[in-house]
Scaffold this active site. Sequence first.
Site, short mmCIF file in Angstrom:
data_model
loop_
_atom_site.label_atom_id
_atom_site.label_comp_id
_atom_site.label_asym_id
_atom_site.label_seq_id
_atom_site.Cartn_x
_atom_site.Cartn_y
_atom_site.Cartn_z
CB CYS A 1 -0.83 0.05 1.28
SG CYS A 1 -2.06 -1.25 1.41
CB CYS B 1 -5.09 -0.65 -15.58
SG CYS B 1 -4.06 -1.43 -16.81
#
Length: 459
Positions: A83, A411
């Site tokens: 993350c 994406c």
Amino acid sequence: MSEWKKNDRIETVIEDMSETGEGIGKTDGFTWFIKDTVIGDKVEAKAMKTKKSYGFARLEKILVPSSNRVEPKCPVARQCGGCQLQAMEYKEQLMYKQNKIYNNLTRIGGFTEIPMSPIMGMDEPWRYRNKAQFPWGTDKEGDIITGFYAGRTHSIIGCEDCLLGIEENQEILKIMKAYMECYDLLPYEEESHRGLMRHTLIRKGFKTGELMVCQVINGKSMPHSEKLVEELLKVPGMTSISFNVNRERTNVIMGSQVENLYGPGFITDYIGDVKYQISPMSFYQVNPVQTEKLYGTALEYAGLTGGETVWDLYCGIGTISLFLAQKAKKVYGVELVPQAIEDAKENAKLNGMENVEFFVGKVEEVLPEQFEKNQVHADVIVVDPPRKGCDEVCLETIVKMEPKRVVYVSCDSATLARDLKYLAERGYELSKVSGCDMFPHSGHVESVILMTSCSDKKK
Ligand code: SAH
């Protein structure tokens, strides 16, 4: 030439974020990439590596924290590297992603008017992943651990409860670990190529609640597998248990052979009303909640009334194709990977859809061939290419086929902007833009775009 040397101390304010989530700050026109920072932070950092006009520095101290900074929920957020944006408030993450799409469309795409809807975020941006692969290893004390590889390395950070993953991961891993300890099954060691237990793959159907466990092993069989099955069946929802044989010296997680231990060999899930069977090796979107929003928007942009012929290029396992087939006369999908097309065909059958047809091959070869030899036609073309975007031959053929609408699912908003520019210069108009946050806390953002034929509008 830069004046900066390794270990120099710098002070800067973070103004932007790189593609990979590093904060970007400047000192006299020199650009620094600094991991673990957030837009708005004033930081002190140490120069690590410098090039002519930019360098990488390590965060030493946050001098003034950004007002968007939050304490990461996950205790290993900084080491793990999975993350990149956890220290940024979720609302701010969404804003950052929205701006990223907007900026690429203006800077790279050259668009001046951008008809952009607010980005589709998640109400609950945690525990959204339906799939996880946990590597096994040993810690300094020789105890068995599992978790995640530290950013860009192969050393394992102990963590059995990733906050992006499902709650059941923890329980399953506990059972796995107890089983390994009970029967002296050793974790796989990359260097010596010894040890049995490689990764544990866990998947869940969010709509059905069905769970799958597949253990990757460096061996031919799972000792005492009946005991493992017995324990795993105590987890509510457990539907499929299997092992995968991977005896290669490789960092590819799965081998090619799957042996079933319990259940039908797959779990079932739905995206919208479309049903999918997911086996350990099949590709499936990892955030089903956002996938439904993204593909739902693609379907809306396609504007189908039931009579259209649609091409779904780079179709993967046909998720979008089957979505479109619910409202189109005929859908053709094109995809490079034969196994993905096998799955797409299976899924079409499973849903009783007969108005879809799939081609294996490169889009830039299949599409021109079908168009030139067989004069195929398209009312709408949908593309969902990998990060590098569409091949120019693909775009060229799309223009020749003159569809009324092109729906672009992307994406990577930089290659998206490049490709849209190509279409805009050849008679298509940017009509709708929508971002979708498929991977909260990471730097990635998906988007879906509608391009409309200008000649069609005049008619
Ligand atoms: N919409 C798909 C995912 C698309 S991801 C789904 O939901 O399943 C992009 C896909 O493009 C991948 O499956 C990849 O294998 C495929 N691909 C990459 N390059 C290609 C090419 N040149 N021609 C056809 N397919 C390609």
